[in-house]
Scaffold this motif. Structure first.
Motif, mmCIF file in Angstrom:
data_model
loop_
_atom_site.group_PDB
_atom_site.id
_atom_site.type_symbol
_atom_site.label_atom_id
_atom_site.label_comp_id
_atom_site.label_asym_id
_atom_site.label_seq_id
_atom_site.Cartn_x
_atom_site.Cartn_y
_atom_site.Cartn_z
ATOM 1 N N LEU A 123 -14.908 21.377 -24.958
ATOM 2 C CA LEU A 123 -14.094 21.212 -26.165
ATOM 3 C C LEU A 123 -14.515 20.039 -27.051
ATOM 4 O O LEU A 123 -14.762 20.205 -28.235
ATOM 5 C CB LEU A 123 -12.629 21.050 -25.735
ATOM 6 C CG LEU A 123 -11.602 20.879 -26.838
ATOM 7 C CD1 LEU A 123 -11.613 22.079 -27.768
ATOM 8 C CD2 LEU A 123 -10.222 20.713 -26.233
ATOM 9 N N LEU A 152 -11.299 28.480 -27.819
ATOM 10 C CA LEU A 152 -10.891 28.501 -26.403
ATOM 11 C C LEU A 152 -9.790 29.547 -26.177
ATOM 12 O O LEU A 152 -9.867 30.368 -25.265
ATOM 13 C CB LEU A 152 -10.304 27.135 -26.050
ATOM 14 C CG LEU A 152 -10.969 26.205 -25.059
ATOM 15 C CD1 LEU A 152 -10.136 24.943 -24.933
ATOM 16 C CD2 LEU A 152 -11.187 26.824 -23.711
ATOM 17 N N LEU A 164 -15.007 25.068 -21.439
ATOM 18 C CA LEU A 164 -15.384 25.930 -22.563
ATOM 19 C C LEU A 164 -16.886 26.253 -22.527
ATOM 20 O O LEU A 164 -17.323 27.313 -22.971
ATOM 21 C CB LEU A 164 -15.000 25.232 -23.880
ATOM 22 C CG LEU A 164 -15.340 25.906 -25.200
ATOM 23 C CD1 LEU A 164 -14.740 27.301 -25.312
ATOM 24 C CD2 LEU A 164 -14.850 25.039 -26.374
ATOM 25 N N SER A 183 -14.155 26.779 -15.087
ATOM 26 C CA SER A 183 -13.907 27.597 -16.272
ATOM 27 C C SER A 183 -12.979 28.757 -15.948
ATOM 28 O O SER A 183 -12.344 28.778 -14.887
ATOM 29 C CB SER A 183 -15.250 28.077 -16.830
ATOM 30 O OG SER A 183 -15.092 28.630 -18.112
#
Lengths: 378, 196
Positions: free
Chosen positions: A55, A288, A154, A178
């Protein structure tokens, strides 16, 4: 094995004049990507590793920009000579994603049609847009097939999307901490972050650059919320406990007490708001939220992974509640059912989601062992 | 390479798909990959063994068999191997059923608790046997479900599991005549090829 740093690195810039059709339906006529490389591309061009950032990440993943640099790149624990992604053997490419605020084309760049910064008018992006733009960077660097595409959080989503969109262009996919899609709770945290930014009067509906204001408070608050979710209860207890920074809890005194964790969060928030763009933060949290690996495969992750052609390493961390081990196991189970080669481990770690950035011995050993296998086929 | 592993290799078809439950450091899977070109997947829970197996270039999934194997589709492997782990799982019967749901055939090896030395040890000393093969005390052993050759075959009979072949390993590397003739008394390790 003795490890060391990749040393001083210099970011590079690639300009692309071929229009990029985006998932949202709009077209980016031209764009730039800022990236760094570590190690040397071999003559067969078979030892390249793509690092996808999370991110708030960027292209500066390893080494230092100058001798005075205090802190190395964000994934220096894992990239360098003798480290899991060993630059004695791999050629590592790390870029700032499109829409970012560290040099690649994004909301702070000038919109050629208006001559002013894009601001909130920058096109909304999906993870696949990043993957397509990364594929063009690979073309530019002469890399037909990555030895591995690697990412945490991400970044792991980008790696998985690579495996589905360009199955012939990667041999290994490394997915760390993830998920195939965010949970409602996870989206909710991102929404709080966005609301914090948008509620700041300085945000000015995203036109803060034109108005010469900064939504610093909102951005700091967004970061604070995020930061809490990246740590575990235990990690915060270890780091701060109920320690006071000032004041006292003694009865009979009016001096207000301040906990260490309060000042830590404020520091993190203000550091972040001074170095990150609010529109980029909104854009990236939306990418996301919108990511859903199997949506176009009838919501069947097994069908999705049948499109992949590479081997997978999936790692999770025991105290990560933002991207919990069960989210990783969903990936693993889908890969098993899709009959794709997969290796999985849940690393015992106290640090929550942030563990993927930390030098946890078992994590480094296992990641390194897997990358040795990747190397064997280069 | 443990002796029982060299025995079971011949039951595994070249190029087939093998799931190894409790694969340890992956020695056996690696050998199968090299000599039989199998596509292998190992399950293991010990962190160091997992790293070791991954360093051999194997696909390893950290998963506890005792928590179930329902994430593996029906008949998705040619062979499911469980070497010297039957006696260490919480529900050996359920794991056997799962092995044959996931694999077309199963290979199981376990230490025979009715071996004459065990009997002698228990009979004469009145204490749980401790030996080179079973070096644990009763209170710290991972082996919580010891069984004998007869016990295992009775379970197979009861559950409708077919024994396609069996191999008994005795005390010595020589031709195991005694172990073949009277396995429940002379087999140190029992090896079974089973299917539905």
């Amino acid at each position: 094995m003795k490890t060391s740093s990749v040393g001083i690195v210099t970011p590079q810039r690639a300009r692309f004049d071929e229009p990029l059709a985006l998932a949202c339906g709009r077209v980016l006529t031209a764009y730039e990507l800022v990236y760094e490389t570590y190690g040397t591309l071999n003559s067969a061009r078979s030892n390249a590793v793509l690092v996808c950032h999370a991110l708030s990440g960027h292209h500066h993943a390893a080494g230092y920009h100058s001798a005075e640099d205090r802190k190395p790149g964000w994934w220096d624990e894992c990239i360098g000579p003798g480290k899991p992604i060993d630059t004695n053997h791999f050629f590592v490419v790390s870029l700032n994603n499109l829409g970012g605020c560290h040099g690649s084309t994004g909301p702070t760049s000038i919109n050629p049609e208006t001559g002013a910064p894009w601001g909130p008018d920058f096109p909304s992006l999906r993870v696949r847009d990043w993957v397509h733009s990364q594929a063009r960077l690979a073309d530019r660097l002469g890399i037909d097939c990555w030895a591995a595409v690697v990412g945490g959080s991400l970044g792991g989503m980008q790696a998985m999307r690579w495996a589905l969109l360009y199955p012939q262009r990667l041999r290994h996919c490394v997915v760390i901490a993830s998920a195939m899609r965010l949970s409602a709770q996870n989206i909710a945290f991102n929404e709080i972050a966005r609301q914090a930014i948008q509620a700041d009067p300085g945000f000015a509906d995203g036109h803060y650059l034109a108005r010469n204001t900064v939504p610093a408070k909102g951005l700091a608050l967004a970061r604070m919320v995020g930061h809490i979710t990246y740590l575990s209860d235990d990690a915060m207890a270890d780091k701060f406990g109920r320690d006071l920074r000032s004041g006292s809890l003694e009865l009979g005194g009016e001096e207000p007490a301040e906990f260490q964790v309060q000042s830590y969060l404020r520091y993190q928030g203000s550091q972040f708001s001074g170095s990150f763009d609010a529109n980029t933060y909104i854009l990236m949290t939306q990418a996301l939220d919108f990511f859903d690996l199997a949506r176009e495969y009838g919501d069947d992750p097994v069908a999705a992974f049948r499109a992949a052609n590479c081997a997978f390493l999936v790692l999770s961390f025991s105290t990560d509640w933002r991207f919990s081990p069960s989210r990783s196991r969903e990936i693993v189970d889908a890969l098993i059912a899709a009959d794709r080669p997969v290796t999985y481990a849940e690393i015992e770690a106290n640090e929550g989601h942030d563990a993927f950035l930390m030098p946890i011995p078992r994590y480094l050993a296992l990641f390194g062992a897997y990358m040795q296998r990747v190397r064997g086929a280069c | 390479m443990r002796l029982d592993l060299t025995h079971i290799q011949r039951w595994i078809a070249p190029g087939s798909k093998v799931l190894d439950l409790g694969c340890g450091n992956g020695e056996f899977l690696q050998r199968l990959a090299l000599e039989r070109q199998v596509r292998g997947l190992g399950l293991e829970i010990d962190p160091d063994k997992i790293t070791n197996a991954v360093a051999r270039g194997l696909n390893i999934v950290e998963q506890d068999m005792d928590a179930g194997l329902s994430n593996f589709p029906d008949q998705s492997f040619d062979t499911v191997v469980m070497a010297h782990a039957l006696q260490a799982v919480h529900f050996p019967d359920r794991v056997l059923e799962e092995m044959l749901r996931i694999g077309r055939q199963g290979i199981v090896t376990f230490p025979n608790f009715a071996h004459w030395r065990c009997r002698l040890y228990l009979g004469s000393r009145g204490r749980m046997p401790v030996s080179r093969f079973m070096p644990y005390n009763w209170y710290d052993t991972p082996n919580i479900h010891f069984c004998t050759v007869k016990d295992f075959e009775a379970l197979c009979e009861e559950r409708g599991i077919r024994i396609l072949a069996r191999d008994m390993v005795g005390n010595t590397q020589r031709r195991p005549l005694l172990a073949s003739a009277w396995p429940n008394l002379f087999a140190v390790t029992a090896i079974y090829l089973i299917s539905r």
